[in-house]
Design a protein around this motif. Structure first.
Motif, mmCIF file in Angstrom:
data_model
loop_
_atom_site.group_PDB
_atom_site.id
_atom_site.type_symbol
_atom_site.label_atom_id
_atom_site.label_comp_id
_atom_site.label_asym_id
_atom_site.label_seq_id
_atom_site.Cartn_x
_atom_site.Cartn_y
_atom_site.Cartn_z
ATOM 1 N N VAL A 215 0.891 -1.154 0.000
ATOM 2 C CA VAL A 215 0.000 0.000 0.000
ATOM 3 C C VAL A 215 0.925 1.199 0.000
ATOM 4 C CG1 VAL A 215 -1.783 1.268 1.220
ATOM 5 C CG2 VAL A 215 -1.813 -1.239 1.232
ATOM 6 N N GLY A 216 0.906 1.950 -1.103
ATOM 7 C CA GLY A 216 1.918 2.981 -1.280
ATOM 8 C C GLY A 216 3.264 2.283 -1.373
ATOM 9 N N GLU A 217 4.190 2.632 -0.506
ATOM 10 C CA GLU A 217 5.507 1.983 -0.479
ATOM 11 C C GLU A 217 5.647 0.999 0.672
ATOM 12 O OE1 GLU A 217 7.794 2.308 -2.897
ATOM 13 O OE2 GLU A 217 6.296 3.554 -3.905
ATOM 14 N N GLN A 218 4.593 0.822 1.458
ATOM 15 C CA GLN A 218 4.664 -0.022 2.649
ATOM 16 C C GLN A 218 4.168 -1.434 2.368
ATOM 17 O OE1 GLN A 218 2.500 1.511 5.985
ATOM 18 N NE2 GLN A 218 3.196 -0.105 7.351
ATOM 19 N N GLU A 219 4.982 -2.431 2.752
ATOM 20 C CA GLU A 219 4.575 -3.828 2.663
ATOM 21 C C GLU A 219 3.562 -4.091 3.766
ATOM 22 O OE1 GLU A 219 7.884 -6.508 2.896
ATOM 23 O OE2 GLU A 219 8.957 -5.488 1.291
ATOM 24 N N VAL A 220 2.395 -4.631 3.405
ATOM 25 C CA VAL A 220 1.370 -4.877 4.417
ATOM 26 C C VAL A 220 1.004 -6.353 4.558
ATOM 27 C CG1 VAL A 220 0.404 -2.562 4.305
ATOM 28 C CG2 VAL A 220 -0.503 -4.339 2.816
ATOM 29 N N ALA A 221 1.322 -7.183 3.563
ATOM 30 C CA ALA A 221 0.984 -8.604 3.673
ATOM 31 C C ALA A 221 1.798 -9.413 2.677
ATOM 32 C CB ALA A 221 -0.497 -8.831 3.416
ATOM 33 N N GLN A 222 2.124 -10.642 3.083
ATOM 34 C CA GLN A 222 2.754 -11.613 2.198
ATOM 35 C C GLN A 222 1.855 -12.836 2.160
ATOM 36 O OE1 GLN A 222 6.719 -12.264 3.645
ATOM 37 N NE2 GLN A 222 7.451 -10.323 2.862
ATOM 38 N N PHE A 223 1.702 -13.423 0.967
ATOM 39 C CA PHE A 223 0.799 -14.558 0.843
ATOM 40 C C PHE A 223 1.154 -15.390 -0.376
ATOM 41 C CE2 PHE A 223 -0.917 -10.828 -1.164
ATOM 42 C CZ PHE A 223 -1.481 -11.254 -2.353
ATOM 43 N N ASP A 224 0.691 -16.633 -0.384
ATOM 44 C CA ASP A 224 0.936 -17.546 -1.500
ATOM 45 C C ASP A 224 -0.325 -17.828 -2.312
ATOM 46 O OD1 ASP A 224 3.674 -17.879 -0.885
ATOM 47 O OD2 ASP A 224 3.189 -19.404 0.598
ATOM 48 N N ASP A 225 -1.477 -17.771 -1.688
ATOM 49 C CA ASP A 225 -2.740 -18.066 -2.365
ATOM 50 C C ASP A 225 -3.475 -16.776 -2.701
ATOM 51 O OD1 ASP A 225 -2.396 -20.879 -2.161
ATOM 52 O OD2 ASP A 225 -3.030 -20.761 -0.067
ATOM 53 N N TRP A 226 -3.851 -16.637 -3.960
ATOM 54 C CA TRP A 226 -4.549 -15.438 -4.426
ATOM 55 C C TRP A 226 -5.929 -15.373 -3.781
ATOM 56 C CZ3 TRP A 226 -2.483 -11.506 -6.946
ATOM 57 C CH2 TRP A 226 -3.325 -10.547 -7.495
ATOM 58 N N PRO A 227 -6.284 -14.249 -3.142
ATOM 59 C CA PRO A 227 -7.594 -14.121 -2.500
ATOM 60 C C PRO A 227 -8.750 -14.268 -3.503
ATOM 61 C CG PRO A 227 -6.102 -12.422 -1.713
ATOM 62 C CD PRO A 227 -5.422 -13.086 -2.876
ATOM 63 N N LYS A 228 -9.768 -14.983 -3.100
ATOM 64 C CA LYS A 228 -10.913 -15.256 -3.978
ATOM 65 C C LYS A 228 -11.677 -13.981 -4.340
ATOM 66 C CE LYS A 228 -11.372 -19.933 -2.538
ATOM 67 N NZ LYS A 228 -12.179 -21.071 -2.233
ATOM 68 N N ALA A 229 -11.648 -12.971 -3.485
ATOM 69 C CA ALA A 229 -12.375 -11.731 -3.744
ATOM 70 C C ALA A 229 -11.665 -10.829 -4.761
ATOM 71 C CB ALA A 229 -12.600 -10.968 -2.443
ATOM 72 N N TRP A 230 -10.430 -11.148 -5.091
ATOM 73 C CA TRP A 230 -9.657 -10.327 -6.027
ATOM 74 C C TRP A 230 -9.725 -10.923 -7.423
ATOM 75 C CZ3 TRP A 230 -4.342 -9.415 -3.216
ATOM 76 C CH2 TRP A 230 -4.560 -8.722 -2.034
ATOM 77 N N SER A 231 -9.956 -10.079 -8.421
ATOM 78 C CA SER A 231 -9.964 -10.573 -9.800
ATOM 79 C C SER A 231 -8.694 -10.121 -10.505
ATOM 80 C CB SER A 231 -11.218 -10.129 -10.541
ATOM 81 O OG SER A 231 -11.274 -8.729 -10.629
ATOM 82 N N ARG A 232 -8.060 -11.079 -11.137
ATOM 83 C CA ARG A 232 -6.854 -10.801 -11.919
ATOM 84 C C ARG A 232 -7.259 -10.301 -13.303
ATOM 85 N NH1 ARG A 232 -2.917 -15.914 -10.593
ATOM 86 N NH2 ARG A 232 -3.710 -16.228 -8.508
ATOM 87 N N PRO A 233 -6.357 -9.559 -13.948
ATOM 88 C CA PRO A 233 -6.693 -9.096 -15.301
ATOM 89 C C PRO A 233 -6.763 -10.280 -16.264
ATOM 90 C CG PRO A 233 -4.469 -8.424 -14.692
ATOM 91 C CD PRO A 233 -5.073 -9.077 -13.501
ATOM 92 N N LYS A 234 -7.600 -10.131 -17.259
ATOM 93 C CA LYS A 234 -7.689 -11.162 -18.293
ATOM 94 C C LYS A 234 -6.424 -11.126 -19.132
ATOM 95 C CE LYS A 234 -12.561 -11.561 -18.309
ATOM 96 N NZ LYS A 234 -12.716 -11.769 -16.915
ATOM 97 N N LYS A 235 -5.998 -12.271 -19.587
ATOM 98 C CA LYS A 235 -4.734 -12.360 -20.359
ATOM 99 C C LYS A 235 -4.873 -11.810 -21.742
ATOM 100 C CE LYS A 235 -3.033 -16.137 -17.713
ATOM 101 N NZ LYS A 235 -2.489 -17.419 -17.625
#
Length: 63
Positions: free
Chosen positions: A43-63
């Motif tokens: 968020v901005g320049e601050q690291e707020v979370a590290q994770f391995d599994d993509w959250p279900k509520a987030w949509s990735r861009p279409k390829k």
């Protein structure tokens, strides 16, 4: 990480995805998996979370 977010691609190899939430820029950094987490949320320049599994509520861009 339950907030619905739609991510867009960037040209930045280290931070290939970005979005905005609550007026702030959010970016995803790709980690050196498996030594590091797959993703880091910034968020901005601050690291707020590290994770391995993509959250279900987030949509990735279409390829």
């Amino acid at each position: 990480m339950n907030q619905k977010l739609e991510w867009v691609k960037t040209t930045d190899v280290l931070h290939p995805l970005r979005t905005k939430a609550d007026g702030q820029e959010l970016r995803i950094r790709i980690g050196d998996f498996p030594e590091e987490s797959m993703y880091t949320l910034l968020v901005g320049e601050q690291e707020v979370a590290q994770f391995d599994d993509w959250p279900k509520a987030w949509s990735r861009p279409k390829k």
